[in-house]
Design a protein around this motif. Structure first.
Motif, PDB file in Angstrom:
ATOM      1  N   UNK A 184       0.836  -1.214   0.000  1.00  0.00           N
ATOM      2  CA  UNK A 184       0.000   0.000   0.000  1.00  0.00           C
ATOM      3  C   UNK A 184       0.863   1.254   0.000  1.00  0.00           C
ATOM      4  N   UNK A 185       1.943   1.192   0.792  1.00  0.00           N
ATOM      5  CA  UNK A 185       2.860   2.345   0.859  1.00  0.00           C
ATOM      6  C   UNK A 185       3.492   2.605  -0.500  1.00  0.00           C
ATOM      7  N   UNK A 234       2.301   1.728  -3.361  1.00  0.00           N
ATOM      8  CA  UNK A 234       1.239   2.203  -4.256  1.00  0.00           C
ATOM      9  C   UNK A 234       0.966   3.689  -4.012  1.00  0.00           C
ATOM     10  N   UNK A 235       0.969   4.061  -2.740  1.00  0.00           N
ATOM     11  CA  UNK A 235       0.714   5.467  -2.378  1.00  0.00           C
ATOM     12  C   UNK A 235       1.802   6.365  -2.975  1.00  0.00           C
ATOM     13  N   UNK A 236       3.065   5.933  -2.814  1.00  0.00           N
ATOM     14  CA  UNK A 236       4.178   6.719  -3.341  1.00  0.00           C
ATOM     15  C   UNK A 236       4.066   6.880  -4.847  1.00  0.00           C
ATOM     16  N   UNK A 237       3.757   5.776  -5.526  1.00  0.00           N
ATOM     17  CA  UNK A 237       3.675   5.803  -6.976  1.00  0.00           C
ATOM     18  C   UNK A 237       2.518   6.703  -7.436  1.00  0.00           C
ATOM     19  N   UNK A 238       1.364   6.541  -6.785  1.00  0.00           N
ATOM     20  CA  UNK A 238       0.198   7.350  -7.163  1.00  0.00           C
ATOM     21  C   UNK A 238       0.454   8.825  -6.924  1.00  0.00           C
ATOM     22  N   UNK A 239       1.096   9.104  -5.783  1.00  0.00           N
ATOM     23  CA  UNK A 239       1.392  10.502  -5.453  1.00  0.00           C
ATOM     24  C   UNK A 239       2.332  11.099  -6.507  1.00  0.00           C
ATOM     25  N   UNK A 240       3.338  10.297  -6.890  1.00  0.00           N
ATOM     26  CA  UNK A 240       4.306  10.789  -7.876  1.00  0.00           C
ATOM     27  C   UNK A 240       3.617  11.024  -9.226  1.00  0.00           C
TER      28      UNK A 240
END
Lengths: 217, 204
Positions: free
Chosen positions: A76-77, A79-85
């Motif tokens: 999840x972390x 995924x969060x980093x990738x989505x945020x980027x």
């Protein structure tokens, strides 16, 4: 006939010693006590080791049980980093958008009747900066220069005034959201030689408009 | 001549004491050096491992406790990202970005009486992206449209495009008047879209 001799092993100091226990008794007793102490220490360490080891085994078991949930949250972390980027990239792109439409639509209002545009060009973006070693990095700069040029012809007695009027029109406060400054490059107003041969008095001019840089931030 | 009985000397209390002391000292030294000290080190290592495991497990449990929050955050980011994609990230039509761009721009151009004569895909412009993006990132794709029309038509079309397609940016523009038809200019307008692209793997 053999004779026996009597060896007196008690020293003088032992005879006169006030203590009831003699040295040859107390020293071995202390040594044995130390040995006993060492053995007790060893037993204590052994028990401690067994205890800690058993707790560690239990903790390791708990650790293993936590792993699936932990892996989920790590995923999840990531995924969060990738989505945020990715979201940031699109937001930065959107922030870097310049709107030319309104300004370009307005320009004819500043053009005198004796001016004819020969070219209007919004300059293409410069090639991205790459480093040889890092092909994947993309451009390292977060901004990009933007500009447009207007080339044209003018004639008549007030030809220069017409160009000046156009230039001051482009410097108008209404366009400061796009144009940072507008200028006529050195020697860019010059007589049109081909027109002179035909008996006409034409002037060719270029106006350079520097725009706000596109900031991808 | 005086002779001593050796058994009597060996049995003497002092000798016995000396033997006991020597034996105990040897035993103690052996125990301490070969058994107790190594065991003490093992206990120390096990204790350190115990502390690590406890701290690690507590840390993991704290992290796991935030799973629901993290899931909610990811869902929120997914929605936000999807919204941005829907607002105008260019996707290929039949494996062609040019075709997709044409289908988006042509109806807008027609509203202002402009006919798209030619569409060309220009070289991709990479965008700066963080290191987190290892597989997919966005890049800018300029697509050049060739048309002809009056200055008013062209600028009105640009304004309308900027308004209708929020992710489209004017990348470059060239308006060249034609001597044969002064009211009808030749226009090369390149509009750029963000597109998804695979991140090239860095040479190691």
């Amino acid at each position: 006939m053999s004779r026996q001799i009597h060896l007196n092993l008690i020293h003088e100091n032992e005879i006169i010693s006030s203590g009831p226990v003699r040295t040859h008794v107390i020293v071995p007793v202390i040594t044995l006590a130390v040995s006993f102490g060492v053995i007790v220490w060893w037993l204590f360490l052994g028990m401690n080791y067994t205890y800690v080891k058993s707790i560690n085994a239990r903790n390791l078991e708990i650790h293993q049980q936590l792993q699936p949930e932990y892996k989920k949250i790590l995923a999840l972390k990531a995924q969060e980093k990738e989505l945020r980027a990715l979201t940031d990239q699109l937001k930065h792109y959107k922030n870097g958008k310049l709107r030319y439409g309104a300004v370009l639509s307005d320009i004819p209002g500043h053009v005198s009747t004796n001016i004819q545009f020969t070219k209007l060009e919004v300059l293409p973006p410069p090639p991205p900066l790459f480093t040889k070693n890092k092909e994947s990095a993309g451009p390292t700069n977060s901004f990009e220069r933007a500009a447009f040029t207007i080339s044209g012809l003018t004639c008549g007695a007030n030809a220069v005034n017409a160009v000046e009027q156009l230039l001051s029109g482009l410097k108008d406060d209404a366009y400061t959201n796009l144009i940072t400054y507008a200028s006529i490059p050195v020697n860019s107003i010059r007589p049109e030689n081909s027109a002179k041969r035909n008996g006409r008095n034409l002037l060719r001019f270029d106006i350079f408009c520097e725009c706000w840089p596109r900031r991808f931030e | 001549m005086t002779r001593f009985k050796t058994s009597e000397i060996a049995d003497s209390p002092a000798k016995k004491a000396a033997l006991i002391v020597i034996a105990c000292a040897l035993l103690n030294a052996t125990l301490v050096y070969f058994i107790v000290l190594p065991l003490k080190n093992r206990v120390k290592d096990a204790q350190a491992k115990f502390d690590d495991l406890i701290a690690n497990n507590e840390n993991i449990q704290e992290i796991i406790a935030t799973t629901d929050d993290k899931r909610a955050l990811v869902e929120k980011l997914e929605k936000e990202h999807q919204k941005l994609i829907d607002s105008g990230v260019l996707t290929p039509l039949l494996n062609s970005y040019t075709m997709r761009a044409k289908t988006l721009v042509e109806p807008l151009a027609l509203q202002y009486g402009l006919t798209i004569n030619d569409v060309t895909e220009l070289p991709l412009i990479p965008m700066r992206h963080p290191a987190e993006l290892e597989t997919v990132a966005y890049a800018r794709l300029p697509i050049e449209f060739t048309t002809s029309g009056s200055y008013t038509q062209i600028t009105a079309f640009i304004s309308y495009t900027e308004q209708e397609l929020p992710m489209v940016a004017l990348s470059s523009l060239k308006i060249i008047p034609q001597n044969r038809d002064p009211e009808n200019h030749l226009v090369k307008i390149s509009l750029e879209w963000p597109i998804e692209q695979k991140v090239p793997q860095t040479k190691k």
